[in-house]
Design a protein around this motif. Structure first.
Motif, short mmCIF file in Angstrom:
data_model
loop_
_atom_site.label_atom_id
_atom_site.label_comp_id
_atom_site.label_asym_id
_atom_site.label_seq_id
_atom_site.Cartn_x
_atom_site.Cartn_y
_atom_site.Cartn_z
N ARG A 39 0.80 -1.22 0.00
CA ARG A 39 0.00 0.00 0.00
C ARG A 39 0.83 1.28 0.00
O ARG A 39 0.36 2.32 -0.40
N CYS A 40 2.08 1.19 0.44
CA CYS A 40 2.89 2.40 0.49
C CYS A 40 4.37 2.06 0.52
O CYS A 40 4.78 1.08 1.15
N THR A 55 2.17 5.74 -2.92
CA THR A 55 1.05 4.99 -2.37
C THR A 55 0.31 4.26 -3.48
O THR A 55 0.37 4.65 -4.65
N GLY A 57 -3.35 1.63 -4.49
CA GLY A 57 -4.72 1.29 -4.14
C GLY A 57 -5.61 2.51 -3.98
O GLY A 57 -5.50 3.49 -4.74
N ASP A 153 -1.06 -4.23 3.52
CA ASP A 153 -2.38 -4.48 4.08
C ASP A 153 -2.30 -5.67 5.03
O ASP A 153 -1.74 -6.71 4.70
N CYS A 202 4.37 -2.36 -7.48
CA CYS A 202 3.04 -2.92 -7.22
C CYS A 202 2.37 -3.26 -8.55
O CYS A 202 2.23 -2.40 -9.41
#
Length: 204
Positions: A39-40, A55, A57, A153, A202
């Protein structure tokens, strides 16, 4: 004689000898596993100030979404560094090189030779440093005191080997960015190439 029309090429790739026709798919799945739940990405300069945040999502393009979590994780990294824990690789009771036992009360020595402090190497991977109800933060500290933080997450399960590979990619990209003669260790990193490499971490 009747001419037989040429057979159209098959849309299904042939399986190569000694390999797989689906090698690209394997790589994609591996990359997806490495970034599952990411997520980051936070890059902290030697002066403990964020120099880059990416970041993913729902919070994509919101650099402040995980700022509090990153600062809390960084505090834990500093506590571990001050106390000598976390990054230092654990000393084994048996010297792996020759099987000599470590004498009690002197972890730096063995019955065969004296181990100098320069031989004790620190592992830059600090593991999970700050868990919350929704996320967990992993840390990596370089020998130049830069810190990389990954926020995952909490509902996703990550393998340590996958997390280390992500950190290795960040370290390579950071080292390349710092090799730029116009870069400064504590300056914001906003080059297009570095940002693209962080975004590419990601894939989900």
């Amino acid at each position: 004689s009747r001419t037989v029309p040429a057979r159209a090429a098959s849309a299904v790739p042939l399986r190569p000898v000694g390999g797989s026709a689906y090698g690209d798919q394997v790589i994609i799945k591996k990359n997806a596993a490495m970034s599952a739940g990411l997520r980051c990405v936070g890059v902290i300069g030697p002066n403990n100030a964020p120099v880059h945040i990416t970041t993913f999502g729902e919070t994509e393009n919101d650099a402040n979404a995980y700022l509090h979590v990153l600062h809390c994780a960084l505090d834990e990294v500093e506590l571990r560094s001050a106390g000598g824990g976390g990054g230092a690789s654990a000393s084994s009771s048996t010297d792996q090189g020759n099987g000599n036992q470590t004498p009690p009360g002197n972890p730096g020595a063995t019955s065969g030779h004296q181990t100098s402090s320069s031989q004790i190497q620190k592992d830059p991977f600090l593991g999970m440093v700050f868990p919350t109800e929704q996320a967990k933060v992993f840390a990596y500290k370089t020998n130049t005191r830069a810190v990389f933080l990954l926020v995952y997450d909490d509902s996703c399960v990550q393998q340590e080997s996958d997390i280390k590979q992500v950190f290795a990619k960040i370290h390579d990209a950071y080292a390349e960015a710092m090799s730029n003669p116009f870069s400064a260790p504590n300056a914001r990193i906003d080059s297009a190439k570095f940002c693209a490499e962080m975004r590419g971490l990601c894939t989900d």
